[in-house]
Every structure is written in structure tokens, then in C-alpha cells.
Write a protein that holds these residues in place. Sequence first.
Motif, PDB file in Angstrom:
ATOM      1  N   SER A  92      -0.733   4.408   0.112  1.00  0.00           N
ATOM      2  CA  SER A  92      -1.494   5.459   0.788  1.00  0.00           C
ATOM      3  C   SER A  92      -2.251   4.860   1.961  1.00  0.00           C
ATOM      4  N   HIS A 102      -5.426   5.276   2.765  1.00  0.00           N
ATOM      5  CA  HIS A 102      -6.736   4.766   2.374  1.00  0.00           C
ATOM      6  C   HIS A 102      -6.619   3.395   1.710  1.00  0.00           C
ATOM      7  N   GLU A 103      -5.582   3.214   0.925  1.00  0.00           N
ATOM      8  CA  GLU A 103      -5.353   1.906   0.289  1.00  0.00           C
ATOM      9  C   GLU A 103      -5.074   0.845   1.352  1.00  0.00           C
ATOM     10  N   TRP A 139      -7.422  -2.613   2.138  1.00  0.00           N
ATOM     11  CA  TRP A 139      -6.919  -3.985   2.140  1.00  0.00           C
ATOM     12  C   TRP A 139      -6.976  -4.618   3.525  1.00  0.00           C
ATOM     13  N   ALA A 169       0.822  -1.212   0.000  1.00  0.00           N
ATOM     14  CA  ALA A 169       0.000   0.000   0.000  1.00  0.00           C
ATOM     15  C   ALA A 169       0.860   1.269   0.000  1.00  0.00           C
TER      16      ALA A 169
END
Length: 455
Positions: free
Chosen positions: A93, A95-96, A100, A91
Motif C-alpha cells: 500500500s 501508506h506502507e 518505510w 510494500a
Amino acid sequence: MNYRYKIALIFLIGFFIDCINIFMSAVALPSISSTLQVSSSSVAWVANAYILGLTLIIPVSTWLAGRFGSREILTASMLVFTGSVWMCGLADSFHELVIWRFVQGIGGGLLIPVGQALTFNLFQGEQRAKISTLVMAVALIAPAISPTVGGIIVDSSSWRWVFYSNIPFSLIAAGLSWFWIRESRPTSLARPDILGLLLVSAALGSLLMGMSLYGGDYPAIEAIACVAAGLMFVALYLLHYRRKRDAIIDLSLLKSKKLSTSIFIYYAIPGVFTGVNLMSIFFLQNTLHFSARLTGMFMILYATGAFIAMLTCGRVYNKIGARRLFTLGMLIHSAGIATLMLVAAPTDIGVIVIAYSLMGIGGGIGANTAQTTSLMDFKGSETHKASVIWNINRQMSFSVGAALFLMIYNLLLKQFDSTPAYHATFAIAALVGLFPLFQMSQLNPPKECHEQQPG
């Protein structure tokens, strides 16, 4: 190895994976917060997203296992888990990473209740307490080693490897599930309660969001709106439950005093500890400037104390009874939390040792007793339903504990300096951990409650 111990091993591996995801990732949160440039209240969503994924899938996990087969579902769950932890490590970021982690929670949430129900139905009567002891042994080993290993990983490499390190365990669980499980599918299945599932998930998500916003740099009206929405979803589920014959969470099972009291205890001890430990991690790393490795090593003391308590509980549970053990566990656990108020400098390592040792002993007594007591009233299909409630409660207690005390700390930080704010948060946590004392009178006397469990 006979069949029931093969199933137990699969469940215990999955349970171990779940535990290390809570404690190993926690010690990495300050590093994640710094790297991805998010606040301490926001970074808690690395844990909350995982819990929400679990909560979404746990209620339908047993239906999915019945529809597609336990072997297929448990194997698929660990493969989804493997892929998602790999993506967490990649990831770029915040938010990413949160997305996940949510997917990772879905993978983990499929294995735990299905594996627990399969295992507990194979261990009846006096064997139930023995398998519960094995479950709690895993719950102690994971906190003992994972924060230290996580701290070493963070200090020497990157927080990303905290997620990658899960992959070998999840692949082993997937392989064993495929080759060992041989459960027949039921001939008929009721349709899952999707509306109930959405209401429960919306309620939890809204309440957690409200606590996160209220403790952060956001307008109070947004936090109040989220909490109000959460309470509204709770009320809507209660209405839905009264009308729906096979609601996703069977609230009638809470009439069991053993289950309901164990749930309350889990919020007061493991739930409170999760929040306290998270605050302690930020306090030790950001305020006292301890390394991630040293911070993680204090969990060895916790696990040692809990291990001693677990062995003792296994021997005296049937003689003393749940009520006295619950009371003793709460008192010792809260005393350990209160001891953290005396920590003010890097030289106070001895005080931290005492605090984590006491929290471990009290936490081991309370959690082991709750695990043993919670499902004692149930057999057959009711075990599956009660397992759903118990596992949702277990996961929610961790998330609520972390969100609650982060909120309290951030509110206190507006009035006090960092160290006094941490100390006040620990004081409040110690008091909150004693709330279930008022419910102990609802438990039956030890002899009446446990006479069916020979020592």
C-alpha cells in the motif's frame, strides 16, 4: 590506501546511495502513482517521507556517533537502510511505502553528516576543495546513471526493484564502516536537544504537507492550517534557540556569508531542478508518452554538462571566486529550464537535449561552487555543526523544490490544459532560480574571499 581516503570512500559511497535514492526513485514515481492509485501530488511523499526521516536524524547523528562511536553508528545506519529498502520493495500500500521510506531516510541520515564531518576534518586547506570536487563527481555520476537504470528497471520489471537495487551498496558501506573506521569517542557529551529536533521536524513536515494539500484536491483551509502550523513551529524554534545554550541547529553559524549564500544557492539551483525534473518526468511520460527508460536517459545529458562544469570550476574557482561562478551558474541553469517551455511534442527531443545540457552546466557550476564554499569558514567541532545545517539544507531543498512546483502545477492545471500548465510551471521555476542574484553583493570580492586557497 591511507586512512583518510578510506574514510572518504565510505562517505562517498553513502553520498552516492543518497543521490540515487533521489533520482532513481523519481523516474519510478509515475509507475508508483499508477500502481498504488495515488495522485501526482500525493506520490511526492515517496520522496518527502525520505527527506523527513533524514531531517529527524541528521541533527542528532553526530551526537549519536560521539555517544556510541562513529564505526558503530555508520554500520548500523547502513543496516537499517538495507532493511528498509527491502520493505519498500515489499510494500502493498502507499501508506506502507511512505512509512518505510521514512525509516530509510533515518538510516541514510545517520551516515551523511557523520561521514562528511569525518572526511572534511581529515582534508584541510587546499585539500578541502579537492575532496569537494570528489563529492560533486559522485553527485554527477549518480544522476547520470541512476535514472536510466531506474527507467530500464521500471520498463522491464517493476518499480519495486528500484528499491531492491540499493541493497548491495548499503551492505558494502556497512562492511567498510565496521572494518575501517577507528575514531575515538569524546570523554564528555552534551545531551541532545530533543525539543529543538521535534520543532524543526514539525516545521518541515507541516510546511511540506501544506504545499502538498494546497496543490491537490483538498480544501484550502487544510493547507493554510498546515502552513500556519509550520510557521508557528519555526517561531517556536527561534524562541527555543534563544533560550537553549546548545540548540540542535546552531543558527549563529549562518553569520558566515559563505554558508548562508551557499544554502540560498542550493534552493535556487539543485532544489529548483529537483522540482523541475520531477515535473519533466510526469510531462514526458504522461503527456508526451515517453518510456521511463528514455525519460531517465536525459539525465545523462544533465550529468555530462555538470561534469564539464565541475572540471572547469575546479580549475578556476580560486581565480574567479564564488560570486561570479554563482551568478553564471544561475543564469545558465534558468536558461535551460526556460528552454523546456519550447517542448510541445514527442519530436522535440533536440530541444530537450539542449534544455538538460544547459541545466547540467548551470547546475554543475552552482552546486560545485556551493559545496566548495559552504564549510570554508569552519574547523574542528564547528565543522560538525555546520555540516548538520548544510545537510539538512541540502535535503530540504530537494523536498521543498518538488513540493513547491507540484503545487504550482496543480494550481495552474485548474486554469489551463496540461501542456500550458507545465510550460507555465517551467517559466515560474526559471524566475525562482534567479532570486539569489540579489544576494551576490554580500559575498566578498574573489581575491579577499579565496586567497587562502592556492590553485
